[in-house]
Design a protein around this motif. Structure first.
Motif, PDB file in Angstrom:
ATOM      1  N   GLU A   1       0.828  -1.195   0.000  1.00  0.00           N
ATOM      2  CA  GLU A   1       0.000   0.000   0.000  1.00  0.00           C
ATOM      3  C   GLU A   1       0.862   1.245   0.000  1.00  0.00           C
ATOM      4  O   GLU A   1       0.378   2.346   0.115  1.00  0.00           O
ATOM      5  N   GLY A   2       2.158   1.074  -0.068  1.00  0.00           N
ATOM      6  CA  GLY A   2       3.029   2.220   0.040  1.00  0.00           C
ATOM      7  C   GLY A   2       3.112   2.689   1.480  1.00  0.00           C
ATOM      8  O   GLY A   2       2.712   2.011   2.402  1.00  0.00           O
ATOM      9  N   ARG A   3       3.634   3.845   1.660  1.00  0.00           N
ATOM     10  CA  ARG A   3       3.773   4.403   3.009  1.00  0.00           C
ATOM     11  C   ARG A   3       2.466   5.065   3.398  1.00  0.00           C
ATOM     12  O   ARG A   3       2.167   6.172   3.015  1.00  0.00           O
ATOM     13  N   ARG A   4       1.651   4.348   4.152  1.00  0.00           N
ATOM     14  CA  ARG A   4       0.348   4.849   4.541  1.00  0.00           C
ATOM     15  C   ARG A   4       0.319   5.046   6.047  1.00  0.00           C
ATOM     16  O   ARG A   4       0.737   4.173   6.790  1.00  0.00           O
ATOM     17  N   PRO A   5      -0.156   6.175   6.513  1.00  0.00           N
ATOM     18  CA  PRO A   5      -0.194   6.393   7.962  1.00  0.00           C
ATOM     19  C   PRO A   5      -1.199   5.475   8.625  1.00  0.00           C
ATOM     20  O   PRO A   5      -2.093   4.933   7.984  1.00  0.00           O
TER      21      PRO A   5
ATOM     22  N   THR B   1       7.176   0.284   6.830  1.00  0.00           N
ATOM     23  CA  THR B   1       6.671   0.637   5.504  1.00  0.00           C
ATOM     24  C   THR B   1       5.232   1.132   5.524  1.00  0.00           C
ATOM     25  O   THR B   1       4.796   1.763   4.575  1.00  0.00           O
ATOM     26  N   GLY B   2       4.482   0.791   6.551  1.00  0.00           N
ATOM     27  CA  GLY B   2       3.074   1.163   6.613  1.00  0.00           C
ATOM     28  C   GLY B   2       2.162   0.176   5.904  1.00  0.00           C
ATOM     29  O   GLY B   2       0.949   0.310   5.947  1.00  0.00           O
ATOM     30  N   ALA B   3       2.727  -0.848   5.260  1.00  0.00           N
ATOM     31  CA  ALA B   3       1.920  -1.857   4.559  1.00  0.00           C
ATOM     32  C   ALA B   3       1.347  -2.854   5.563  1.00  0.00           C
ATOM     33  O   ALA B   3       1.922  -3.090   6.623  1.00  0.00           O
ATOM     34  N   ILE B   4       0.209  -3.438   5.203  1.00  0.00           N
ATOM     35  CA  ILE B   4      -0.367  -4.517   6.001  1.00  0.00           C
ATOM     36  C   ILE B   4       0.455  -5.779   5.707  1.00  0.00           C
ATOM     37  O   ILE B   4       0.609  -6.170   4.562  1.00  0.00           O
TER      38      ILE B   4
ATOM     39  N   ASP C   1      13.765 -14.889  15.932  1.00  0.00           N
ATOM     40  CA  ASP C   1      13.949 -13.722  15.063  1.00  0.00           C
ATOM     41  C   ASP C   1      12.640 -12.956  14.903  1.00  0.00           C
ATOM     42  O   ASP C   1      12.624 -11.723  14.974  1.00  0.00           O
ATOM     43  N   GLU C   2      11.531 -13.655  14.698  1.00  0.00           N
ATOM     44  CA  GLU C   2      10.228 -12.990  14.572  1.00  0.00           C
ATOM     45  C   GLU C   2       9.818 -12.316  15.879  1.00  0.00           C
ATOM     46  O   GLU C   2       9.290 -11.213  15.876  1.00  0.00           O
ATOM     47  N   LEU C   3      10.066 -12.981  16.983  1.00  0.00           N
ATOM     48  CA  LEU C   3       9.713 -12.416  18.282  1.00  0.00           C
ATOM     49  C   LEU C   3      10.482 -11.122  18.549  1.00  0.00           C
ATOM     50  O   LEU C   3       9.923 -10.141  19.034  1.00  0.00           O
ATOM     51  N   VAL C   4      11.748 -11.103  18.189  1.00  0.00           N
ATOM     52  CA  VAL C   4      12.603  -9.946  18.461  1.00  0.00           C
ATOM     53  C   VAL C   4      12.495  -8.869  17.387  1.00  0.00           C
ATOM     54  O   VAL C   4      12.447  -7.683  17.701  1.00  0.00           O
ATOM     55  N   ARG C   5      12.440  -9.283  16.111  1.00  0.00           N
ATOM     56  CA  ARG C   5      12.500  -8.308  15.018  1.00  0.00           C
ATOM     57  C   ARG C   5      11.271  -8.297  14.124  1.00  0.00           C
ATOM     58  O   ARG C   5      11.307  -7.716  13.047  1.00  0.00           O
ATOM     59  N   GLY C   6      10.181  -8.918  14.539  1.00  0.00           N
ATOM     60  CA  GLY C   6       8.975  -8.950  13.717  1.00  0.00           C
ATOM     61  C   GLY C   6       8.507  -7.547  13.363  1.00  0.00           C
ATOM     62  O   GLY C   6       8.624  -6.625  14.171  1.00  0.00           O
ATOM     63  N   VAL C   7       7.955  -7.378  12.156  1.00  0.00           N
ATOM     64  CA  VAL C   7       7.603  -6.041  11.655  1.00  0.00           C
ATOM     65  C   VAL C   7       6.331  -5.484  12.280  1.00  0.00           C
ATOM     66  O   VAL C   7       6.032  -4.311  12.107  1.00  0.00           O
ATOM     67  N   ASN C   8       5.582  -6.329  12.981  1.00  0.00           N
ATOM     68  CA  ASN C   8       4.357  -5.875  13.639  1.00  0.00           C
ATOM     69  C   ASN C   8       4.016  -6.859  14.765  1.00  0.00           C
ATOM     70  O   ASN C   8       4.621  -7.924  14.860  1.00  0.00           O
TER      71      ASN C   8
END
Length: 112
Positions: free
Chosen positions: A5-9, A31-34, A81-88
């Motif tokens: 979605e691009g950079r979406r607030p 990135t703001g993407a889902i 890795d997901e627990l520590v660096r997950g994107v959301n």
């Protein structure tokens, strides 16, 4: 997969609680993407390959046991890795759930 979605607030504070919860849980903080799922990275590719190799080697001990153990390590690596660096938060919860499941599986295998 990742929705581009691009950079979406984030959703406006006046939006419905469902939309705000969706944004909090699934929106990539950079990135703001889902982001619900992503293409597998190195630890997951290793896990899939090692599980396949262990399945093909079943009955051929100790190779199958070592391959299965290596697959567990690769999956644990991915989960941490997901627990520590997950994107959301969704990705972080996925890592935590995988770690809990993996620990339970290992405990059941060892009889404890």
């Amino acid at each position: 997969m990742q929705q581009q979605e691009g950079r979406r607030p984030m959703t406006q504070p006046s939006a419905s609680p469902v939309l705000r919860a969706r944004d909090w849980l699934f929106r990539d903080r950079r990135t703001g993407a889902i982001t619900v799922a992503q293409w597998p990275n190195l630890p997951l590719w290793l896990f899939f390959g090692l599980m396949l190799a262990a399945w093909l080697a079943r009955g051929a001990e100790p190779a199958a046991t070592w391959l299965s153990l290596a697959a567990d390590v690769a999956l644990g690596w991915w989960a941490i890795d997901e627990l520590v660096r997950g994107v959301n938060p969704w990705r972080q919860l996925l890592g935590l759930a995988t770690l809990i499941g993996l620990a339970t599986l290992i405990a059941l295998r060892s009889g404890g």
